[in-house]
Motif scaffolding. Sequence first.
Motif, mmCIF file in Angstrom:
data_model
loop_
_atom_site.group_PDB
_atom_site.id
_atom_site.type_symbol
_atom_site.label_atom_id
_atom_site.label_comp_id
_atom_site.label_asym_id
_atom_site.label_seq_id
_atom_site.Cartn_x
_atom_site.Cartn_y
_atom_site.Cartn_z
ATOM 1 N N GLU A 65 35.459 2.452 -5.834
ATOM 2 C CA GLU A 65 34.659 3.640 -5.584
ATOM 3 C C GLU A 65 33.361 3.509 -6.377
ATOM 4 O OE1 GLU A 65 35.300 8.424 -6.482
ATOM 5 O OE2 GLU A 65 36.997 7.047 -6.613
ATOM 6 N N ILE A 66 32.228 3.794 -5.749
ATOM 7 C CA ILE A 66 30.956 3.762 -6.485
ATOM 8 C C ILE A 66 30.612 5.190 -6.892
ATOM 9 C CG2 ILE A 66 28.472 3.278 -6.313
ATOM 10 C CD1 ILE A 66 29.165 0.960 -4.426
ATOM 11 N N GLN A 67 30.389 5.368 -8.190
ATOM 12 C CA GLN A 67 30.089 6.718 -8.695
ATOM 13 C C GLN A 67 28.643 7.108 -8.388
ATOM 14 O OE1 GLN A 67 32.580 8.506 -9.892
ATOM 15 N NE2 GLN A 67 33.992 6.756 -9.827
ATOM 16 N N MET A 68 28.394 8.414 -8.389
ATOM 17 C CA MET A 68 27.064 8.920 -8.072
ATOM 18 C C MET A 68 26.005 8.431 -9.054
ATOM 19 S SD MET A 68 27.429 10.524 -5.274
ATOM 20 C CE MET A 68 26.247 11.804 -4.804
ATOM 21 N N GLU A 69 26.375 8.261 -10.333
ATOM 22 C CA GLU A 69 25.367 7.934 -11.339
ATOM 23 C C GLU A 69 25.225 6.417 -11.571
ATOM 24 O OE1 GLU A 69 28.034 9.694 -11.685
ATOM 25 O OE2 GLU A 69 29.317 8.589 -13.056
ATOM 26 N N GLU A 70 26.000 5.619 -10.846
ATOM 27 C CA GLU A 70 25.886 4.168 -11.022
ATOM 28 C C GLU A 70 24.574 3.634 -10.432
ATOM 29 O OE1 GLU A 70 29.413 1.359 -10.733
ATOM 30 O OE2 GLU A 70 30.203 3.125 -9.726
ATOM 31 N N HIS A 71 24.154 2.475 -10.947
ATOM 32 C CA HIS A 71 22.979 1.821 -10.381
ATOM 33 C C HIS A 71 23.376 1.286 -9.004
ATOM 34 C CE1 HIS A 71 19.929 -1.263 -9.657
ATOM 35 N NE2 HIS A 71 19.164 -0.562 -10.469
ATOM 36 N N GLY A 72 22.732 1.808 -7.973
ATOM 37 C CA GLY A 72 23.160 1.557 -6.601
ATOM 38 C C GLY A 72 23.248 0.097 -6.203
ATOM 39 N N GLY A 103 27.670 9.689 -0.464
ATOM 40 C CA GLY A 103 27.759 9.055 -1.782
ATOM 41 C C GLY A 103 26.401 8.681 -2.362
ATOM 42 N N ASN A 104 26.449 7.836 -3.368
ATOM 43 C CA ASN A 104 25.279 7.313 -4.065
ATOM 44 C C ASN A 104 24.277 6.720 -3.062
ATOM 45 O OD1 ASN A 104 23.638 5.326 -5.408
ATOM 46 N ND2 ASN A 104 25.043 5.408 -7.145
#
Lengths: 337, 337
Positions: A65-72, A103-104
């Motif tokens: 899962e890629i979090q919203m605040e991660e570097h895309g 998502g992100n």
Amino acid sequence: MRIAVDAMGGDSGVGTVAAGVARFLRENSEDVEVVLVGDEERIRRELAAYGSLGPRLAVEHASEEIQMEEHGAAASRRKRDSSIARGLQLHKQGKADAFVSAGNTSAVVAASLLVLGRLPGVRRPAIAAFVPNEKDGFVLLDIGATKDCRPTDLVQFAHMGAVYAEKILGRENPRVGLLNIGEEATKGNDLTREAFPLLEKSRLRFTGNVEAVGMFKGEVDVAVCDGFVGNVVLKFAEGLVAMILGFLKEEIARHPTAKIGAALLKPTLSHLKDQLSYEQYGGAPLLGIDGVCIISHGRSSSLAIANAVRTASRFVRYDISREIAKRTRAYDEVAVE
Amino acid sequence: MRIAVDAMGGDSGVGTVAAGVARFLRENSEDVEVVLVGDEERIRRELAAYGSLGPRLAVEHASEEIQMEEHGAAASRRKRDSSIARGLQLHKQGKADAFVSAGNTSAVVAASLLVLGRLPGVRRPAIAAFVPNEKDGFVLLDIGATKDCRPTDLVQFAHMGAVYAEKILGRENPRVGLLNIGEEATKGNDLTREAFPLLEKSRLRFTGNVEAVGMFKGEVDVAVCDGFVGNVVLKFAEGLVAMILGFLKEEIARHPTAKIGAALLKPTLSHLKDQLSYEQYGGAPLLGIDGVCIISHGRSSSLAIANAVRTASRFVRYDISREIAKRTRAYDEVAVE
């Protein structure tokens, strides 16, 4: 037709996405199937609340899962089995005709470029938003995919936006404006001054520079700008509306007569809120990629998700990507620097 | 102290400027004099309505006028005896301590650079707007003087904005943010990514990137951006507010209950309108030039003009230009590329 939906996307989690998909399936009797992509156990748990949704719904497991605040961009390279990557792969393999994610955003853009790639002749993708105005609304792009643009990128965005306005919004020969800070050709920054003559030479119905006031009055069907400017103005507008509503609420709570007034005005205010709400407009397409990818607001409600899935189905039906490819190829003399 | 006011500036003509100046002189018993610059005959005719305004008012004739739609830089070079050029010359010669205009913004900027010049060490000027938010408001700059910026320009703008926030708004050690589309240092376009580390190294209280939502919540005292972005967002906000108010009005007229509701809400709505109105905030200073020049909105009412003159008097009193020169000199290592 089958739409892959990122179950892990959005600020409010799997439950909201599942609710949105359930809503879409119930309200649309058409021949559109949905595959929810993400943590299968969590998805099944959330879906339990809706009873049987029939054979039009499937679940595809993704372990990451890629979090919203991660570097895309970094996250989409690292997490090869994220719900975003998996959903886009289904689309690439032909097992889905489109992908929808709340998502992100930068991860969705990066993964789309990685998995689907760009359409031939397109240098940079753009996210297109439908923005309400005093008339029937207009398409604003780019709102965040390409922050640093060349003049020719704006010309390609203009073609993409025109296809959107024509095929999806039904605007015949749509009017295209260049978002600027004055109407004369010499106004603006280096980017807009260089893009202006290119847009004039294009076969688009270019109506010149357009200012914010003109956009809200309905002077154009499409307004183009770089992704930094588009993103900043939309967020500024969002922040301003939130502040105005918050201020009204506070003032109303303080004054008894105002409270009665507000109660009487309630239908009017909620109609206004609906008009301005992104929820109604169902996600913003990422244009210029080889496929259909709809990006929904991070704060999407179930209504917004349902509308985003509907938007995706329309982009598939009208074969928007092929139409864009045709035009950017036809006009690619403009795109060569 | 003596303020030169461009009588020919603004969309609504000499009458509105004269009314604004009359209002200022009546409401302010301080030691501030005004000299109205422009077509003497028209000015005297308009002033007749106000009876004697005493020895604090003078008129200075200027034979030319720059129209709102003219190309600013070209017009200010060509029309050497425009009200703008003449007003700025009075300031330059020490016959006025500041200049106020609601005229053609780019002409005022170009003429200010021509007549007054820049402060030592300053590469580009910036127009600073006071923007209301949920707290005490913040300074946004640049809103249109410099459309294409280098990273170091943003650092200089940040210093100028900090002086404004500190000296005029009374913010101790003001928080400075970089207007951006995400909070992480890597977000944004080339300009913001390069400006970020320079702002970190500066002796300012740099709080990092700030998004629109953060600005409206009151997270910064100063937000910096290039003049294209600043101008676009302000105009977008203006267009949006106008659309919302227009929509409300229309809906209210259509529904009898809503009409009663609106009547009861009237004090609340007019308070809100006041809060959002640029009229209250009295013009935007052009910073980085060697003098005091306040630019008022083209659609300025007499109240807006009166407040712009008051703002000018405060910029003179607190000697803002000298303070800016001191800081940009002290930090000019940053300004050298």
